[in-house]
Enzyme design. Structure first.
Site, PDB file in Angstrom:
ATOM      1  N   ASP A 177       3.110  -7.236   3.739  1.00 28.28           N
ATOM      2  CA  ASP A 177       2.658  -6.209   4.689  1.00 28.28           C
ATOM      3  C   ASP A 177       2.530  -6.739   6.114  1.00 28.28           C
ATOM      4  OD1 ASP A 177       1.822  -3.699   5.494  1.00 28.28           O
ATOM      5  OD2 ASP A 177      -0.254  -3.982   4.856  1.00 28.28           O
ATOM      6  N   ASP A 220       6.379   0.404   6.628  1.00 33.44           N
ATOM      7  CA  ASP A 220       5.013  -0.072   6.413  1.00 33.44           C
ATOM      8  C   ASP A 220       4.354   0.925   5.478  1.00 33.44           C
ATOM      9  OD1 ASP A 220       2.430  -0.942   6.561  1.00 33.44           O
ATOM     10  OD2 ASP A 220       2.142  -0.496   8.684  1.00 33.44           O
ATOM     11  N   GLU A 272      -4.855   1.967   2.841  1.00 37.94           N
ATOM     12  CA  GLU A 272      -4.931   0.654   3.510  1.00 37.94           C
ATOM     13  C   GLU A 272      -5.110   0.814   5.006  1.00 37.94           C
ATOM     14  OE1 GLU A 272      -3.659  -2.929   5.662  1.00 37.94           O
ATOM     15  OE2 GLU A 272      -2.726  -0.961   5.757  1.00 37.94           O
ATOM     16  N   GLU A 273      -4.396   1.779   5.579  1.00 37.25           N
ATOM     17  CA  GLU A 273      -4.409   1.952   7.035  1.00 37.25           C
ATOM     18  C   GLU A 273      -5.821   2.324   7.478  1.00 37.25           C
ATOM     19  OE1 GLU A 273      -2.024   0.984   8.681  1.00 37.25           O
ATOM     20  OE2 GLU A 273      -0.212   1.172   7.473  1.00 37.25           O
ATOM     21  N   ASP A 298      -0.010   4.273   1.358  1.00 35.23           N
ATOM     22  CA  ASP A 298      -0.204   5.231   2.458  1.00 35.23           C
ATOM     23  C   ASP A 298       0.578   4.829   3.706  1.00 35.23           C
ATOM     24  OD1 ASP A 298      -1.969   2.992   2.745  1.00 35.23           O
ATOM     25  OD2 ASP A 298      -3.191   4.098   4.185  1.00 35.23           O
ATOM     26  N   HIS A 308       0.825  -1.218   0.000  1.00 36.76           N
ATOM     27  CA  HIS A 308       0.000   0.000   0.000  1.00 36.76           C
ATOM     28  C   HIS A 308       0.853   1.258   0.000  1.00 36.76           C
ATOM     29  CE1 HIS A 308       0.537   0.560   4.412  1.00 36.76           C
ATOM     30  NE2 HIS A 308       0.412  -0.755   4.491  1.00 36.76           N
ATOM     31  N   HIS A 356       3.897   1.767  12.901  1.00 35.71           N
ATOM     32  CA  HIS A 356       2.930   2.637  13.582  1.00 35.71           C
ATOM     33  C   HIS A 356       3.519   3.223  14.875  1.00 35.71           C
ATOM     34  CE1 HIS A 356      -0.820   0.693  11.451  1.00 35.71           C
ATOM     35  NE2 HIS A 356       0.260   0.682  10.693  1.00 35.71           N
TER      36      HIS A 356
HETATM   37 ZN   LIG Z   1       0.880  -1.919   6.169  1.00 36.43          ZN
END
Ligand SMILES: [Zn+2]
Length: 376
Positions: free
Chosen positions: A165, A108, A141-142, A80, A78, A346
């Site tokens: 991912d 990520d 995606e997030e 984003d 992804h 994150h």
């Molecule tokens: Zn991810």
């Protein structure tokens, strides 16, 4: 037999660092998509942007096979990142890439994007057979995999998809992920002066907190979890609170267990609202569905073969998190999630070892090799 394709450590690190410097918080991904469209076109891909997002769309990039036969595979990552993700200044320290400590890094999922590009370039340079490839680079995606939800998979030719991912060592294959329901509840009581006329008030905060206290939360069983993550309400110390809102979630890899968990949580809320005479407004929103692929399904078998060619142990695992793979599996494209080697996504401590960036690129090479040999 492994492909004789040489992955370039320098090139994959340079490209990864370049990508994390492009801001792409969810729904603000236009610059990232533009950079990738340019790179992919240069590599010979035909790139389509479905323009389904607020800033850009999903990129579906196709590369035709260099020789007949083989299986068409999709590779997915992804575009984003989560916040704080603007102005990332990557730092190389102790053989790994980190952020400067005030943002996430964006490994990520940009480590995966860099590794996908690097792996394909290495195969192209080696002149080794390429199968038909479809890259699915998704927006948003997030949160709720919004881009993957919007992606029309009907036109895809891939038999399987590999989603790069998972925050797990390279060699990990996620074969099962939970369904996820979001819960939002508003308890409405009646405001009153806390010192003058508390009798005339109905305390919404008492109802909400009692409901939370009696709900099963945390890890419910091996495949089920639940959380209340937000509470807001009240207007002042001396006022009986009229309105309290709470938000939470429940996940399970078993749909019946998820339904039972949601029922337990909502029953506690209904009961405690009724006890104090508050009204309850309740919304349960299914965010995504569960999937589980057996060990002998083609996606798992192909991923396992590629990992073994690298001399790594194959680790089949279930996860408590969701990804684009949840959406693709629902749409009929069998997808597994592969560990990318990223650590602590994150968070401000997010990082990835350079050796893992290289290993992930080599895994892409071997996935391509396995696909090219399929059916031969
Ligand atoms: Zn991810």
């Amino acid at each position: 037999m492994a492909y004789d394709a040489k992955v370039s450590e320098q090139r994959v690190v340079d490209e990864f660092v370049e990508l994390v410097r492009i801001d792409s918080p969810s729904h603000e991904e236009a610059a990232m998509a533009a950079a990738l469209e340019a790179k992919l076109s240069e590599m010979g891909f035909v790139v389509a942007n479905d323009r389904t997002g607020p800033s850009t769309g999903n990129l579906v990039a196709r590369l035709a096979a260099s020789s007949p036969g083989g299986a068409t595979i999709a590779l997915n990552a992804h575009t984003d990142t989560v916040q704080p993700g603007r102005g990332v200044r990557p730092v190389i320290r102790d053989g790994a890439v980190w952020s400067s400590g005030d943002t996430v890094l964006g490994a990520d999922c940009k480590a995966s994007i860099a590794a996908i590009l690097e792996g394909i370039r290495a195969v192209q340079e080696a002149g080794a057979p390429l199968p038909n490839l479809e890259l699915l680079l998704t927006w948003g995606e997030e949160g709720a995999h919004t881009g993957a939800k919007a992606l029309d998979t009907a036109g895809l030719r891939s038999a399987v998809c590999f989603t790069l991912d998972a925050a797990a060592p390279v060699g990990t294959v996620i074969t099962s992920a939970p369904a996820y329901h979001a819960i939002k509840a508003s308890f409405r009581g009646r405001a009153a002066h806390a010192g003058v006329s508390p009798e005339s008030g109905i305390n919404a905060l008492v109802a909400a907190s009692r409901a939370i206290a009696r709900m099963p939360l945390g890890r419910i069983d091996e495949e089920t979890t639940a959380n209340i993550g937000l509470i807001r309400g009240g207007t002042g110390r001396n006022t009986v609170p009229e309105l309290v809102e709470i938000e939470g979630e429940a996940r399970s890899r078993d749909n019946a267990k998820l339904a039972a968990q949601i029922e337990a949580m909502t029953a506690a809320m209904r009961e405690e609202a009724r006890r104090v005479g508050a009204t309850l407004e309740l919304t349960v929103t299914p965010q995504y569905q569960a999937y589980s692929l057996p060990a002998d399904s083609p996606a798992v078998v192909m991923a396992s073969k590629a990992i073994q060619r690298l001399g790594l142990p194959v680790r089949l695992a279930a996860t408590g998190g969701g990804s684009d793979a949840n959406e693709f599996n629902v749409k009929g494209l069998p997808s597994v999630v592969l560990g990318s080697g990223m650590v602590a996504p994150h968070t401000l401590q997010e990082h990835i070892a350079i050796s893992d960036l290289v290993l992930l690129s080599r895994l892409v090479v071997e996935l391509i090799a396995v696909a090219a040999e399929e059916g031969k």
